[in-house]
Design an enzyme around this catalytic site. Structure first.
Site, PDB file in Angstrom:
ATOM      1  N   GLY A  14      44.021  32.703  -0.468  1.00  0.00           N
ATOM      2  CA  GLY A  14      44.169  33.114  -1.863  1.00  0.00           C
ATOM      3  C   GLY A  14      45.248  32.305  -2.564  1.00  0.00           C
ATOM      4  O   GLY A  14      46.286  31.990  -1.969  1.00  0.00           O
ATOM      5  N   ARG A  75      36.957  28.843   1.107  1.00  0.00           N
ATOM      6  CA  ARG A  75      36.683  29.372   2.442  1.00  0.00           C
ATOM      7  C   ARG A  75      35.982  28.283   3.258  1.00  0.00           C
ATOM      8  O   ARG A  75      35.256  27.452   2.720  1.00  0.00           O
ATOM      9  CB  ARG A  75      35.766  30.602   2.353  1.00  0.00           C
ATOM     10  CG  ARG A  75      36.425  31.795   1.685  1.00  0.00           C
ATOM     11  CD  ARG A  75      35.504  33.005   1.732  1.00  0.00           C
ATOM     12  NE  ARG A  75      36.097  34.151   1.065  1.00  0.00           N
ATOM     13  CZ  ARG A  75      36.951  34.989   1.625  1.00  0.00           C
ATOM     14  NH1 ARG A  75      37.313  34.798   2.897  1.00  0.00           N
ATOM     15  NH2 ARG A  75      37.439  36.017   0.969  1.00  0.00           N
ATOM     16  N   ASP A 106      48.418  34.249   6.381  1.00  0.00           N
ATOM     17  CA  ASP A 106      48.209  34.304   7.827  1.00  0.00           C
ATOM     18  C   ASP A 106      46.920  33.611   8.269  1.00  0.00           C
ATOM     19  O   ASP A 106      46.879  33.005   9.343  1.00  0.00           O
ATOM     20  CB  ASP A 106      48.268  35.746   8.330  1.00  0.00           C
ATOM     21  CG  ASP A 106      47.289  36.670   7.633  1.00  0.00           C
ATOM     22  OD1 ASP A 106      46.581  36.216   6.712  1.00  0.00           O
ATOM     23  OD2 ASP A 106      47.231  37.852   8.009  1.00  0.00           O
ATOM     24  N   THR A 129      51.621  33.544  -0.460  1.00  0.00           N
ATOM     25  CA  THR A 129      50.753  34.714  -0.617  1.00  0.00           C
ATOM     26  C   THR A 129      51.492  35.755  -1.433  1.00  0.00           C
ATOM     27  O   THR A 129      52.687  35.969  -1.229  1.00  0.00           O
ATOM     28  CB  THR A 129      50.348  35.325   0.745  1.00  0.00           C
ATOM     29  OG1 THR A 129      49.758  36.612   0.536  1.00  0.00           O
ATOM     30  CG2 THR A 129      51.537  35.482   1.674  1.00  0.00           C
ATOM     31  N   ASP A 131      51.262  38.857  -1.235  1.00  0.00           N
ATOM     32  CA  ASP A 131      51.416  40.132  -0.528  1.00  0.00           C
ATOM     33  C   ASP A 131      52.778  40.328   0.133  1.00  0.00           C
ATOM     34  O   ASP A 131      53.113  41.445   0.530  1.00  0.00           O
ATOM     35  CB  ASP A 131      50.321  40.279   0.536  1.00  0.00           C
ATOM     36  CG  ASP A 131      48.946  40.473  -0.071  1.00  0.00           C
ATOM     37  OD1 ASP A 131      48.863  41.098  -1.140  1.00  0.00           O
ATOM     38  OD2 ASP A 131      47.964  39.990   0.518  1.00  0.00           O
ATOM     39  N   ASP A 133      53.762  39.543   3.093  1.00  0.00           N
ATOM     40  CA  ASP A 133      53.476  40.228   4.352  1.00  0.00           C
ATOM     41  C   ASP A 133      53.635  39.344   5.590  1.00  0.00           C
ATOM     42  O   ASP A 133      53.053  39.646   6.639  1.00  0.00           O
ATOM     43  CB  ASP A 133      52.056  40.808   4.317  1.00  0.00           C
ATOM     44  CG  ASP A 133      50.990  39.739   4.095  1.00  0.00           C
ATOM     45  OD1 ASP A 133      51.343  38.579   3.813  1.00  0.00           O
ATOM     46  OD2 ASP A 133      49.796  40.070   4.204  1.00  0.00           O
ATOM     47  N   ARG A 175      46.021  45.137   0.657  1.00  0.00           N
ATOM     48  CA  ARG A 175      45.146  45.791   1.651  1.00  0.00           C
ATOM     49  C   ARG A 175      45.964  46.369   2.795  1.00  0.00           C
ATOM     50  O   ARG A 175      45.713  47.475   3.249  1.00  0.00           O
ATOM     51  CB  ARG A 175      44.123  44.790   2.202  1.00  0.00           C
ATOM     52  CG  ARG A 175      42.840  44.691   1.408  1.00  0.00           C
ATOM     53  CD  ARG A 175      41.764  44.025   2.232  1.00  0.00           C
ATOM     54  NE  ARG A 175      42.196  42.779   2.821  1.00  0.00           N
ATOM     55  CZ  ARG A 175      41.951  41.584   2.306  1.00  0.00           C
ATOM     56  NH1 ARG A 175      41.268  41.474   1.196  1.00  0.00           N
ATOM     57  NH2 ARG A 175      42.370  40.483   2.911  1.00  0.00           N
TER      58      ARG A 175
END
Length: 327
Positions: A14, A75, A106, A129, A131, A133, A175
């Site tokens: 992303g 992708r 990741d 990213t 996120d 995370d 998510r």
């Protein structure tokens, strides 16, 4: 003396605000150090399709303020196979690329780590990213911008919520990580925040909203991370409305607007620091490491550890504070 003469840089997964600032820093740091620079378009798919472009200092002019990624992202199912990675590596070597800077999350790091181990090509990862995370950095690239985008939306939603005595459920990205929801919820003055990492019973949420209504709150905003266990904003809103009709209930899904927009000053500087550090790490002989920011200092972490260590980034004091400030 480093044996690296040509570095390839790519973005994958992303998109995140600040990626272009990072690409700019990678390219210019490499050129300053006497290394040829190659941009790989569309990530791993671009390696398979030979989408390599030579980059110089002028190739990255006027991009530091742009969201998205000028190198594009895509992708690539072929790269998930060893045969696909072998074909990508063959193309990389034919292009004379000696090392890679991988900007992404990741999934990007998983692919980069496999490619490096299987074919012995040095790789440094940059955590890009929204996120926030990844283990090994206090902040990932794009997180600050995404959070500010959410806060801006919350401020606007609160204007109409207050005007109409409404209860808004606002769903944000996340998510598996509630970092955006928690940070933006506190900054936006949300009455409740629902996170993937914490189970929140609908009955507890209703009790909280009832307490607010009983103390003359005329509107409320609940922030919900998309991975929250109750099934997302629409499902939570439906269940709350069945038992609590004090407010007119509305739902807003912020979606992909959180990934776009001009990066904040913080993300522009962070991207620049990450890109500069990534190239210097490669030239110093580092491999399969991720650059991160810990206590405002650049730190290297094994890519494998950054992927597999899932320690939460949700500070307990922030969680407690969010409940207290929402009374």
């Amino acid at each position: 003396m480093s044996t690296i003469k040509k570095i390839g840089v790519f973005t994958s997964g992303g998109d995140a605000p600040g990626m272009n600032a990072c690409v700019r820093a990678v390219v210019r740091t490499g050129i300053y150090s006497g290394v040829e620079m190659v941009g790989i378009q569309q990530g791993y798919q671009g390696m398979i399709d030979k989408k390599f472009i030579k980059m110089d200092a002028r190739s990255v002019c006027h991009i530091i303020q742009l969201g998205g990624t000028i190198l594009k992202t895509a992708r690539c199912l072929d790269f998930k196979t060893k045969e696909g990675r072998a074909f990508a590596y063959k193309n990389i070597k034919e292009a004379g690329i000696d090392a890679l800077v991988a900007i992404g999350g990741d999934g990007t790091f998983t692919g980069a780590e496999l490619l490096s181990r299987e074919f012995d090509i040095p790789v440094i990862g940059v955590p890009g990213t929204i996120d926030n995370d990844l283990y090994g950095t206090d902040f990932t690239l794009g997180y600050d911008t995404a959070t500010n985008t959410v806060i801006d939306a919350i401020d606007k939603i609160r204007d109409t919520a207050a005007s109409h005595d409404r209860l808004f459920f606002v769903e944000v990205m996340g998510r598996d990580s509630g970092c955006i929801a928690l940070q933006a919820g506190i900054a936006g003055g949300a009455e409740a925040i629902l996170l993937p990492e914490k189970d929140t019973a609908i009955e507890d949420l209703i009790s909280k909203l009832e307490a607010g209504a009983g103390s003359n709150k005329t509107s409320s905003i609940v922030i919900i991370a998309e991975g929250e266990k109750n099934g997302g904003a629409y499902n939570v809103a439906k269940r709350v409305k069945e038992k609590f009709n004090f407010y007119d209930v509305k739902v807003t899904i912020l979606g992909h607007l959180q990934r776009g927009g001009s990066p904040t000053s913080f993300d522009r500087v962070l991207g620049s620091r990450f890109g500069y550090a990534a190239v210097n790490a490669l030239l110093a002989g580092e491999n399969r490491k991720m650059v991160g920011l810990v206590s405002n200092k650049i730190q290297l972490t094994d890519i494998q550890e950054s992927i597999t260590n899932h320690s939460t980034k949700l500070e307990e004091d922030l969680l407690e504070m969010s409940h207290i400030l929402a009374i």
